[in-house]
Motif scaffolding. Structure first.
Motif, PDB file in Angstrom:
ATOM      1  N   ASN A  44       0.808  -1.214   0.000  1.00  0.00           N
ATOM      2  CA  ASN A  44       0.000   0.000   0.000  1.00  0.00           C
ATOM      3  C   ASN A  44       0.852   1.281   0.000  1.00  0.00           C
ATOM      4  N   GLY A  45       2.189   1.130  -0.042  1.00  0.00           N
ATOM      5  CA  GLY A  45       3.081   2.281  -0.135  1.00  0.00           C
ATOM      6  C   GLY A  45       3.631   2.793   1.182  1.00  0.00           C
ATOM      7  N   LEU A  46       3.287   2.167   2.294  1.00  0.00           N
ATOM      8  CA  LEU A  46       3.850   2.583   3.579  1.00  0.00           C
ATOM      9  C   LEU A  46       5.215   1.942   3.781  1.00  0.00           C
ATOM     10  N   ILE A  47       6.137   2.697   4.331  1.00  0.00           N
ATOM     11  CA  ILE A  47       7.487   2.205   4.585  1.00  0.00           C
ATOM     12  C   ILE A  47       7.445   1.305   5.813  1.00  0.00           C
ATOM     13  N   CYS A  48       7.940   0.071   5.664  1.00  0.00           N
ATOM     14  CA  CYS A  48       7.963  -0.830   6.822  1.00  0.00           C
ATOM     15  C   CYS A  48       9.374  -1.013   7.358  1.00  0.00           C
ATOM     16  N   GLU A  49      10.392  -0.823   6.526  1.00  0.00           N
ATOM     17  CA  GLU A  49      11.778  -0.917   6.977  1.00  0.00           C
ATOM     18  C   GLU A  49      12.626   0.090   6.222  1.00  0.00           C
ATOM     19  N   CYS A  50      13.687   0.518   6.896  1.00  0.00           N
ATOM     20  CA  CYS A  50      14.585   1.506   6.312  1.00  0.00           C
ATOM     21  C   CYS A  50      15.977   1.240   6.843  1.00  0.00           C
ATOM     22  N   ASN A  51      16.973   1.236   5.962  1.00  0.00           N
ATOM     23  CA  ASN A  51      18.340   1.079   6.468  1.00  0.00           C
ATOM     24  C   ASN A  51      18.947   2.464   6.742  1.00  0.00           C
ATOM     25  N   LYS A  52      20.128   2.460   7.359  1.00  0.00           N
ATOM     26  CA  LYS A  52      20.773   3.720   7.743  1.00  0.00           C
ATOM     27  C   LYS A  52      21.102   4.588   6.537  1.00  0.00           C
ATOM     28  N   ALA A  53      21.517   3.970   5.439  1.00  0.00           N
ATOM     29  CA  ALA A  53      21.867   4.745   4.244  1.00  0.00           C
ATOM     30  C   ALA A  53      20.646   5.475   3.690  1.00  0.00           C
ATOM     31  N   ALA A  54      19.484   4.818   3.690  1.00  0.00           N
ATOM     32  CA  ALA A  54      18.258   5.470   3.210  1.00  0.00           C
ATOM     33  C   ALA A  54      17.848   6.593   4.156  1.00  0.00           C
ATOM     34  N   ALA A  55      17.970   6.350   5.449  1.00  0.00           N
ATOM     35  CA  ALA A  55      17.642   7.398   6.422  1.00  0.00           C
ATOM     36  C   ALA A  55      18.552   8.605   6.237  1.00  0.00           C
ATOM     37  N   SER A  56      19.815   8.357   6.003  1.00  0.00           N
ATOM     38  CA  SER A  56      20.766   9.444   5.775  1.00  0.00           C
ATOM     39  C   SER A  56      20.422  10.198   4.486  1.00  0.00           C
ATOM     40  N   LEU A  57      20.131   9.457   3.432  1.00  0.00           N
ATOM     41  CA  LEU A  57      19.782  10.065   2.152  1.00  0.00           C
ATOM     42  C   LEU A  57      18.534  10.937   2.284  1.00  0.00           C
ATOM     43  N   LEU A  58      17.553  10.460   3.048  1.00  0.00           N
ATOM     44  CA  LEU A  58      16.300  11.190   3.216  1.00  0.00           C
ATOM     45  C   LEU A  58      16.334  12.148   4.410  1.00  0.00           C
TER      46      LEU A  58
END
Length: 143
Positions: A44-58
């Motif tokens: 449905n488009g909700l983020i369920c997991e995120c790694n550190k690199a994605a968090a840093s990028l965003l």
């Protein structure tokens, strides 16, 4: 109008391709999967997991990204279904294959371009979408 001398500068910390993470890491300057910006999405488009690199990028902490809609960071996806049945939307798969440049907006409001790579994964009998970011900075000359 013709575009020539297209060059792409890729952040060497984040490399991606529409294949598994090991192939991605071996294909570019990336040392490991941890260095790639990767989000896992519910269908449905909700983020369920995120790694550190994605968090840093965003520009955000990983725990602040979970349960956020991906359309908050990728406005183009607000009107585009991610899945069609149990498969990735064919249009998204096509755009991924051709290296389409998506506009991404970080949590702090910074706009930048990324190619995105969509992969289907299954976890505990549920379909998820793995989204890998590859930031790009085009430098081109219009002739």
């Amino acid at each position: 109008m013709r575009i020539s001398n297209v060059k792409y500068q890729v952040n060497s910390n984040i490399i991606a391709a529409n294949v598994d993470a090991e192939s991605i890491a071996s294909a570019g300057n990336c040392q490991s999967e941890e260095e790639m910006a990767v989000l896992t999405l519910y269908d449905n488009g909700l983020i369920c997991e995120c790694n550190k690199a994605a968090a840093s990028l965003l520009d955000c902490l990983p725990n602040k990204l979970t349960w956020q809609p991906i359309s908050k960071f990728l406005p183009w996806l607000a009107e585009t279904p991610l899945m069609q049945g149990a498969n990735i939307n064919p249009n998204l798969r096509f755009l991924s294959h051709i290296g389409y440049s998506f506009e991404v907006i970080s949590m702090s409001g910074v706009h930048f371009a990324c190619t995105l790579f969509f992969n289907e994964i299954e976890s505990f009998g549920r379909h998820h979408l793995r989204l890998i970011f590859r930031p790009i900075t085009p430098e081109y000359t219009v002739v």
